[in-house]
Each structure stands twice: as structure tokens, then as C-alpha cells.
Design a protein around this motif. Structure first.
Motif, PDB file in Angstrom:
ATOM      1  N   MET A  51      73.580  12.522  84.380  1.00 12.72           N
ATOM      2  CA  MET A  51      72.835  12.209  83.160  1.00 12.72           C
ATOM      3  C   MET A  51      72.546  10.713  83.071  1.00 12.72           C
ATOM      4  O   MET A  51      71.455  10.287  82.676  1.00 12.72           O
ATOM      5  CB  MET A  51      73.621  12.668  81.931  1.00 12.72           C
ATOM      6  N   PHE A  52      73.524   9.908  83.437  1.00 16.25           N
ATOM      7  CA  PHE A  52      73.355   8.452  83.426  1.00 16.25           C
ATOM      8  C   PHE A  52      72.182   8.043  84.315  1.00 16.25           C
ATOM      9  O   PHE A  52      71.360   7.195  83.935  1.00 16.25           O
ATOM     10  CB  PHE A  52      74.651   7.790  83.890  1.00 16.25           C
ATOM     11  N   ASP A  53      72.089   8.638  85.487  1.00 14.97           N
ATOM     12  CA  ASP A  53      71.011   8.261  86.395  1.00 14.97           C
ATOM     13  C   ASP A  53      69.661   8.782  85.930  1.00 14.97           C
ATOM     14  O   ASP A  53      68.640   8.101  86.095  1.00 14.97           O
ATOM     15  CB  ASP A  53      71.328   8.739  87.812  1.00 14.97           C
ATOM     16  N   LEU A  54      69.610   9.973  85.360  1.00 20.24           N
ATOM     17  CA  LEU A  54      68.353  10.457  84.800  1.00 20.24           C
ATOM     18  C   LEU A  54      67.873   9.534  83.681  1.00 20.24           C
ATOM     19  O   LEU A  54      66.682   9.195  83.606  1.00 20.24           O
ATOM     20  CB  LEU A  54      68.530  11.879  84.262  1.00 20.24           C
ATOM     21  N   LEU A  55      68.787   9.110  82.817  1.00 24.35           N
ATOM     22  CA  LEU A  55      68.424   8.198  81.738  1.00 24.35           C
ATOM     23  C   LEU A  55      67.938   6.870  82.305  1.00 24.35           C
ATOM     24  O   LEU A  55      66.942   6.308  81.849  1.00 24.35           O
ATOM     25  CB  LEU A  55      69.624   7.985  80.815  1.00 24.35           C
ATOM     26  N   ASP A  56      68.633   6.359  83.299  1.00 23.70           N
ATOM     27  CA  ASP A  56      68.264   5.086  83.906  1.00 23.70           C
ATOM     28  C   ASP A  56      66.883   5.160  84.542  1.00 23.70           C
ATOM     29  O   ASP A  56      66.058   4.256  84.371  1.00 23.70           O
ATOM     30  CB  ASP A  56      69.320   4.703  84.949  1.00 23.70           C
ATOM     31  N   LEU A  57      66.609   6.227  85.274  1.00 24.86           N
ATOM     32  CA  LEU A  57      65.364   6.321  86.030  1.00 24.86           C
ATOM     33  C   LEU A  57      64.175   6.739  85.160  1.00 24.86           C
ATOM     34  O   LEU A  57      63.097   6.149  85.258  1.00 24.86           O
ATOM     35  CB  LEU A  57      65.525   7.318  87.174  1.00 24.86           C
ATOM     36  N   TYR A  58      64.382   7.757  84.326  1.00 25.75           N
ATOM     37  CA  TYR A  58      63.256   8.369  83.613  1.00 25.75           C
ATOM     38  C   TYR A  58      63.284   8.137  82.102  1.00 25.75           C
ATOM     39  O   TYR A  58      62.293   8.450  81.433  1.00 25.75           O
ATOM     40  CB  TYR A  58      63.245   9.878  83.877  1.00 25.75           C
ATOM     41  N   GLY A  59      64.388   7.657  81.564  1.00 26.37           N
ATOM     42  CA  GLY A  59      64.452   7.360  80.133  1.00 26.37           C
ATOM     43  C   GLY A  59      64.770   8.536  79.251  1.00 26.37           C
ATOM     44  O   GLY A  59      64.877   8.380  78.032  1.00 26.37           O
ATOM     45  N   VAL A  60      64.928   9.731  79.827  1.00 25.29           N
ATOM     46  CA  VAL A  60      65.286  10.931  79.081  1.00 25.29           C
ATOM     47  C   VAL A  60      66.222  11.772  79.936  1.00 25.29           C
ATOM     48  O   VAL A  60      66.302  11.579  81.147  1.00 25.29           O
ATOM     49  CB  VAL A  60      64.047  11.766  78.681  1.00 25.29           C
ATOM     50  N   VAL A  61      66.897  12.714  79.278  1.00 23.88           N
ATOM     51  CA  VAL A  61      67.822  13.596  80.009  1.00 23.88           C
ATOM     52  C   VAL A  61      67.604  15.039  79.560  1.00 23.88           C
ATOM     53  O   VAL A  61      68.025  15.423  78.464  1.00 23.88           O
ATOM     54  CB  VAL A  61      69.294  13.196  79.763  1.00 23.88           C
ATOM     55  N   PRO A  62      66.951  15.861  80.387  1.00 23.47           N
ATOM     56  CA  PRO A  62      66.883  17.296  80.078  1.00 23.47           C
ATOM     57  C   PRO A  62      68.233  17.948  80.385  1.00 23.47           C
ATOM     58  O   PRO A  62      68.861  17.647  81.399  1.00 23.47           O
ATOM     59  CB  PRO A  62      65.812  17.820  81.038  1.00 23.47           C
TER      60      PRO A  62
END
Length: 523
Positions: A141-152
Motif C-alpha cells: 500500500m505504501f508503494d502504491l500511494l508513493d507511485l500513484y497517489g491512491v491505494v485501491p
């Protein structure tokens, strides 16, 4: 056969996570899952969750987006090689769009890991198994937030019914979710040290919390991040807790590459969380650390691709062992060790390269008469006489000659040196402590790397120290954004005309199947 079926079920689930068609497949999948619930081993599912981290992290996908988008790494097109419709060039040039292959491949791989981790929780795992699965989920989740700004994320009803689109967490909600999760699971995680760093553990959870608090301001406002004193104090407090365990120390002089060796699970004094690789058991993808950079005629030979930039290489002094040394280790079965040639075998490869079995200078392949001399000069499209030789090549993980097939080097995710540098940064950004405290922390690392201590510490030279210490470990883009430098020009990349590149676009394929996803601004 049972394990094979469990892996199959998890993979089908991950595919369904990212698509919302094929209703009959969903119904069959759900029916099979419900029918076999009593026979499902949560331990096997947990291994599947761990294994799903290999592809995005081990010098592929997530790693590419974090490193090749920066001044630390480039994947130049070499004649007809490494073109891939410009996919790699776009990452370095910041000219990507929502259809770039890395956008979707990384998004799907990270989503698969979240699904696999959540799936463990359905089948009555032990307290520790549940905590490990939730750690894996929080990390991704941390990496999704970092890369894309959202977390599905799929939980509850949406996890059971794939007709329901996954919820999409915005930055603050994702931060709150991760912090809550990590604090809740802390007591359920083991207190493992470097010898079993491949198992999610308390200190890994604390290191991830440090990353969250340190980057929180950038996640909430990438153009103008702020750093709240209370967040910086949490970073400092967590760092002190990790240090107080006594489980870690900065590698002694000459031992930096112990952290990346084939037996790093036995040698490292720094590794906090790693990805498991063991020949004949499980793991995968760590070979990319050699394949992506090594020339065809080297041993190990590779695909002759990626490199670093000369400005980045020049951040290192000649005495800095991190830049490259002859590293003696048992899994080196070549004459480089046996006959004492002692040619450099780890770090940044620049200049004439040698055969580590014969000690003779290597030649290029085309033309075969040209010496294999890696040059600092490299362009994002190379051709002519330097087609095969342009670019300095970093190889951080010593090659495991002792096995055929999967190598044994565990991939490093969190390391104690990073904890120390984050603590120093938090002090500089307004956390409790004096500037001299932060300076002492950084110099404790530099002394062991064979370089003179710094006389003073600023954010700029701290960023350079992070560049030297953590090169090609997957943190450079995040660091440049946090320090306000990601939009600047560097070699083979002009200054970004639009701050939209502080976030990657949501892949077009994902927006098409999840109505809760909205494209990031500017794309």
C-alpha cells in the motif's frame, strides 16, 4: 499438488482483482474457494503473498519506476536493443503516459500482492501469520500511494464479491490505514534480526512507519511538502527503538557488501527486512541485478543494458568502498578469489573490464576487437563504437557462482543504515535533537565506508549521502521528491515542464475496469 492449487487460486484471484468482466469466472472461482475452505493452509497462502513481492521489487517494475526515473539509473536504447517502443526511455525522460507498460504491470503486481496478503486473513491464520500478511499489505500500500497517489483495496464485501469495485483510498485515508494496521500488528510480529530478516518483523514494521511519517508531507502535497515536528519526532523515536534492540550495527569497514552477498542472511549486520531467495526452495528475479547491467562477455554475462550517470558516479570519492571494491566471499568460485587476482567484482564498473577467471582484459562483442571499457559518457540512445560500452554499470549484489539457477542473495528492502539516515533527516527537519546529533549519525556511517567525516550537515549533503549509501535500492525517486528535486534537470533529462510527473498516471486499463479510480491531474 496442494500447494500448486493454492498458488493457482491466489493467481486467479489477483487477475480478478484487476478486472471486472468474465462473470462466470468469478462465480466458478468463488465456488471453488468456498468448497475448499476447510483444506486451505494459511501458511501456504502466506508464502504466496511473500513470493508476490519478488517481481515488482527485485530490480523490475516498482524498482524501475523508483530508480530509472532519476539521476541514478538509465536504460539506454542500444541500437535495436532495449527499445521496447520507448517504454524505458520514457521513464527516465519523464515523458510517460497512462499506457506505458510499466504503469499497468507495476499496478497489477502490487495489487496482486495486496490481494494475496488479504487472502491469508480469510483462513484462520495464527496471530503471527495474520500480522505478517498485514505487514506485506501495508508495505505494498505504501508503494502504491508513493507511485500513484491512491491505494485501491478489496476488503469485506468487495473481497467476497468481485462485482463490487475495490475501494480507492486517498492519501490521508491510506496513511491512516497503514499507521493503524502497523500499530495493531506490532505485538503479533516476531522480533527477528538480520539472520531472519525475510520474515516480517517488529523492526520492519517500525522502519515502514518511519517511511510513512517521513514522507507524509510529500504524499499530501508533493509540490510543497511540509514536515510536522510531531511526525519527525515519531521518526526519531522509532529509530531509537530499533537501535535500542541491539540487533543491528553499521557494517564494519570492508563489509558493506555483506548486506547484499549470497549469504547475506548470515553475514549482514544491517538488514531489517529482505525478500527470501534460496536455490531449490523459493524466490526469484534477483538475477536481474546482474542481467540488466552485465555485458555479454562478462562472467556472469548479461543483457548489456542499464547503467548509471556520470554525475551520480562522481558523488563518490575514490576511497568510498560503496563505489566498488574487490569483495572476497565464499560463493566466488572463480580464479579472482582462488588465484588472488582480486579484480573489482562489486559496485560501479567503470573502465577496462577483466575476465575474473583468466585475469585478461575483456573485449566487446561487436566489434570483437574493441576493448570492453565502460565509459562515463552515455546517451539515452547509443550507437556506433560505444554501443556496447557506454555507461558505468552498478552491480550491488555479489554474484552467487555456487549454484545453478536461482541465486541465494536475499533482496534488501529495509536496512539499518537507512534508519540512521532517516533519523538524521528528521532532526534536520525540525524533530527533537541538535544538528550535531544528526551530523554524528551520518558520520557514523561514513567512517565505516572509508570516507572522511563531514564537517557539517545540510539537507543537500544529506541527500547526497543517501544517494551514496542507498544507490539502486529503490528509494531515489522518493528521496528526490521529498527533497524537492525530482522536477529538476539532470543528465539526459530536461527539467519537467509540468509537476504532474510527481505522480505516475493511473493505468488506462485500470480506470476502464474500476469506476472508483480517477486519473491523476495532468494525464
Amino acid at each position: 499438488m496442494k500447494l500448486k492449487k493454492l498458488v493457482y487460486i491466489a493467481l486467479i484471484g489477483s487477475v480478478v482483482t484487476s478486472t471486472f468482466s468474465c462473470t462466470k469466472l468469478k462465480e466458478e472461482f468463488k465456488g471453488e474457494l468456498e468448497e475448499g475452505t476447510s483444506n486451505v493452509d494459511p501458511g501456504s497462502l502466506l508464502i504466496t503473498a511473500y513470493n508476490s513481492l519478488n517481481t515488482p521489487y527485485q530490480q523490475e517494475q516498482r524498482w524501475v519506476m523508483q530508480e530509472i526515473s532519476t539521476d541514478a539509473a538509465m536504460a539506454p536504447t542500444r541500437g535495436g536493443d532495449w527499445d521496447d517502443n520507448g517504454m524505458h526511455r520514457a521513464i527516465h525522460l519523464h515523458t510517460w503516459n497512462a499506457d506505458n507498460g510499466y504503469m499497468n504491470n507495476t499496478f497489477v503486481s502490487l495489487g496482486t500482492a495486496i490481494y494475496n496478503a488479504t487472502n491469508v486473513l480469510k483462513y484462520k491464520p495464527s496471530t503471527q501469520q495474520a500480522a505478517e500478511a498485514r505487514f506485506i499489505r501495508a508495505l505494498v500500500m505504501f508503494d502504491l500511494l508513493d507511485l500513484y497517489g491512491v491505494v485501491p483495496i478489496r476488503e469485506g464485501e468487495s473481497f467476497e464479491d468481485f462485482r463490487i469495485a475495490p475501494e480507492v483510498l486517498q492519501p490521508q485515508a491510506a496513511i491512516d490505514y497503514m499507521v493503524k494496521e502497523l500499530n495493531e500488528i506490532m505485538e503479533g510480529l516476531p522480533a527477528n534480526g538480520p539472520r531472519t530478516a525475510y520474515v516480517a518483523n517488529k523492526n520492519a514494521a517500525k522502519a515502514l512507519l518511519m517511511k510513512i511519517y517521513l514522507n507524509k508531507g510529500a504524499f499530501l502535497n508533493r509540490q510543497s511538502p511540509s514536515f510536522a515536528p510531531e511526525d519527525m519526532n515519531k521518526v526519531i523515536s522509532l529509530a531509537k527503538e530499533i537501535t535500542a534492540t541491539g540487533a543491528y550495527s553499521i557494517s564494519a569497514k570492508g563489509k558493506y557488501f555483506d548486506n547484499f552477498a549470497p549469504d547475506n542472511d548470515e553475514k549482514s549486520t544491517e538488514n531489517i527486512y529482505t525478500l527470501f531467495n534460496k536455490n531449490g526452495e523459493r524466490g526469484g528475479s534477483v538475477d536481474r541485478t546482474w542481467n540488466t547491467i552485465a555485458h555479454y562477455n562478462m562472467n556472469p554475462g548479461g543483457w548489456n543494458g542499464w547503467c548509471t550517470l556520470s554525475d551520480y558516479y562522481n558523488k563518490f570519492s575514490a576511497s568510498d568502498e560503496r563505489r566498488g571494491i574487490y569483495y572476497e566471499y565464499a560463493a566466488d568460485t572463480t580464479s579472482n578469489r582462488k588465484k588472488g587476482f582480486k579484480r573489482q567484482n562489486v559496485g560501479f564498473f567503470a573502465g577496462q573490464q577483466y575476465n575474473w577467471s583468466t585475469n585478461k582484459p575483456l573485449k566487446a562483442r561487436n566489434p570483437a576487437t574493441a576493448p570492453l571499457v565502460f565509459t562515463p559518457e552515455v546517451t539515452i540512445r547509443t550507437s556506433g563504437a560505444t554501443l556496447e560500452t557506454a555507461g558505468i554499470r552498478p552491480m550491488k549484489y555479489a554474484f552467487d557462482y555456487g549454484v545453478t539457477g536461482q541465486r541465494n542473495n536475499d533482496w534488501v528492502v529495509f536496512r539499518y543504515a537507512d534508519v540512521v539516515l532517516m533519523q538524521a533527516e528528521a532532526v534536520l527537519r525540525g524533530g527533537t535533537g541538535a544538528a550535531t546529533d544528526a551530523l554524528g549519525l551520518v558520520n557514523s556511517i561514513r567512517t565505516n565506508r572509508g570516507v572522511p567525516v563531514l564537517a557539517s550537515l545540510t539537507l543537500d549533503n544529506l541527500l547526497d549521502e543517501r544517494a551514496r549509501e542507498l544507490y539502486w535500492e529503490g528509494w531515489r525517486r522518493q528521496d528526490l521528491i521529498r527533497f524537492g528535486k525530482f522536477l529538476q534537470a539532470w543528465q539526459e533529462k530536461a527539467a519537467d515542464p509540468d509537476p504532474k510527473t510527481l505522480l505516475y498516471p493511473i493505468p488506462s486499463q485500470q480506470i476502464a475496469v474500476n469506476p472508483n479510480l480517477k486519473q491523476n491531474p495532468g494525464y
